[in-house]
Design an enzyme around this catalytic site. Structure first.
Site, PDB file in Angstrom:
ATOM      1  N   LYS A   1       2.835  -6.497   6.627  1.00 18.89           N
ATOM      2  CA  LYS A   1       1.437  -6.943   6.594  1.00 18.89           C
ATOM      3  C   LYS A   1       1.377  -8.437   6.297  1.00 18.89           C
ATOM      4  O   LYS A   1       0.590  -9.171   6.899  1.00 18.89           O
ATOM      5  CB  LYS A   1       0.648  -6.126   5.555  1.00 18.89           C
ATOM      6  CG  LYS A   1       0.429  -4.684   6.019  1.00 18.89           C
ATOM      7  CD  LYS A   1      -0.086  -3.745   4.949  1.00 18.89           C
ATOM      8  CE  LYS A   1      -0.074  -2.313   5.492  1.00 18.89           C
ATOM      9  NZ  LYS A   1      -0.552  -1.309   4.547  1.00 18.89           N
TER      10      LYS A   1
ATOM     11  N   GLN B   1      -1.702  -1.146  -1.604  1.00 16.10           N
ATOM     12  CA  GLN B   1      -0.773  -0.293  -0.864  1.00 16.10           C
ATOM     13  C   GLN B   1      -0.681   1.080  -1.527  1.00 16.10           C
ATOM     14  O   GLN B   1      -0.481   1.189  -2.736  1.00 16.10           O
ATOM     15  CB  GLN B   1       0.611  -0.969  -0.796  1.00 16.10           C
ATOM     16  CG  GLN B   1       1.628  -0.236   0.066  1.00 16.10           C
ATOM     17  CD  GLN B   1       1.251  -0.170   1.541  1.00 16.10           C
ATOM     18  OE1 GLN B   1       0.530  -1.029   2.051  1.00 16.10           O
ATOM     19  NE2 GLN B   1       1.703   0.849   2.239  1.00 16.10           N
TER      20      GLN B   1
ATOM     21  N   ASP C   1      -8.970  -1.856   4.688  1.00 18.76           N
ATOM     22  CA  ASP C   1      -8.359  -0.569   5.043  1.00 18.76           C
ATOM     23  C   ASP C   1      -9.403   0.432   5.542  1.00 18.76           C
ATOM     24  O   ASP C   1      -9.063   1.439   6.156  1.00 18.76           O
ATOM     25  CB  ASP C   1      -7.681   0.044   3.811  1.00 18.76           C
ATOM     26  CG  ASP C   1      -6.181  -0.197   3.778  1.00 18.76           C
ATOM     27  OD1 ASP C   1      -5.566  -0.191   4.855  1.00 18.76           O
ATOM     28  OD2 ASP C   1      -5.641  -0.378   2.672  1.00 18.76           O
TER      29      ASP C   1
HETATM   30  N1  GUN Z   1       0.098   3.527   2.877  1.00 21.56           N
HETATM   31  C1  GUN Z   1       0.414   4.054   4.079  1.00 21.56           C
HETATM   32  N2  GUN Z   1      -0.447   3.619   5.032  1.00 21.56           N
HETATM   33  C2  GUN Z   1      -1.333   2.804   4.406  1.00 21.56           C
HETATM   34  C3  GUN Z   1      -2.454   2.051   4.849  1.00 21.56           C
HETATM   35  O1  GUN Z   1      -2.832   2.040   6.025  1.00 21.56           O
HETATM   36  N3  GUN Z   1      -3.094   1.337   3.893  1.00 21.56           N
HETATM   37  C4  GUN Z   1      -2.711   1.323   2.590  1.00 21.56           C
HETATM   38  N4  GUN Z   1      -3.418   0.594   1.738  1.00 21.56           N
HETATM   39  N5  GUN Z   1      -1.680   2.020   2.149  1.00 21.56           N
HETATM   40  C5  GUN Z   1      -0.991   2.753   3.055  1.00 21.56           C
END
Ligand code: GUN
Length: 280
Positions: free
Chosen positions: A52, A96, A119
């Protein structure tokens, strides 16, 4: 032979579009900034978080990293979110997941300002989606819509069957397909005669989390098949597979996403898209 839907290519296009938008914003003196919070050092989460941050760098956005210790408290995390919520330089906040077990994830998600919730997990954004208002949409289902549209798959009036009812994929996916005027059916672990239902689908979206469960017996000739699953069936092998048995389904389907290189790369591309939109 099905046509492959190339998620790597489409995600690259979306990231390039984001890069152009970020450059235009910069010309106006506007910076784009994502705050990324990781609690603990789960190796898989570290890989996601790094990807990311790399995507932010690629599009020209800033990323701020916050690494909290595994044994930090709910209060410490909420305080950090409060600080980022009130920081005008921060456009998007991402925590996350999963968090260590002693955290209350729902409370954490609810604490993020919905207008910084890139998100799309906050109940306000889920509600906005369900009543057709503008807001952030969960990245994986939003990415699937882009895969379909950019592969010239017509959605309006089509029978769409979604297998899986998670808050992150299945439910928002159903809302998005409804918004695109598809006729939507959601199946799940208690659905009876699953293959009878899935065989009606013009567009079949599979998010069940079971390696290679969906074979040709579930798929109508010519259907578009979107595979959200990602599994390493053999711990020693580098090979990945999805929820769809690709070798079995590919000869029957009209179009299909591969694993890897289908839905997977779209999630980060849509996160970047949400981040850029958060400025607007
Ligand atoms: N953990 C696995 N996929 C995601 C996601 O798309 N966003 C976040 N914040 N955590 C994750």
């Amino acid at each position: 032979m099905a046509e492959l839907i190339d998620g790597k290519l489409i995600s690259a296009q979306i990231k390039d579009e984001c890069k152009e938008k970020v450059a235009l914003l910069k010309e106006k003196g506007i910076e784009v900034t994502l705050a990324v919070i990781q609690v603990g050092e789960d190796p898989a989460s570290s890989v996601y978080v790094n990807n990311k941050k790399k995507a932010c760098e690629y599009i020209g956005a800033n990323s701020l990293s916050y690494n909290l210790k595994e044994d930090s408290t709910q209060e410490e995390l909420l305080k950090l979110i409060d600080d980022l919520n009130s920081d005008d330089k921060v456009n998007g906040i991402l925590v996350q997941l999963p968090l260590p077990k002693h955290f209350d994830e729902d409370e954490v998600i609810r604490r993020i300002n919905p207008d910084k919730d890139v998100d799309g997990f906050h109940p306000i954004n889920v509600g906005r989606l369900s009543i057709g208002e503008k807001g952030f949409v969960s990245c994986t289902p939003a990415g699937i819509i882009q895969l379909l549209k950019r592969s010239n798959v017509e959605i309006e009036g089509k029978e769409c069957v979604i297998i899986g009812r998670s808050n992150i994929v299945g439910k928002p996916m159903s809302m998005l397909m409804l918004r695109e005027n598809a006729t939507v059916t959601i199946c799940h672990s208690r659905t009876k005669n699953l293959s009878e239902v899935t065989k009606r689908a013009d567009i079949l979206i599979v998010a069940i989390g079971k390696p290679k469960m969906i074979d040709a017996s579930y798929v109508k000739e010519g259907a578009v098949v979107i595979d959200v699953g990602i599994h390493r069936p053999d711990p020693d092998s580098k090979k990945l597979c999805g929820d769809v048995d690709f070798e079995s389904v590919e000869p029957v389907a009209g179009k299909i996403t591969p694993v890897p290189g289908g839905v997977g790369p779209m999630t980060i591309a849509m996160l970047m898209s949400n981040l850029v939109n958060s400025v607007e």
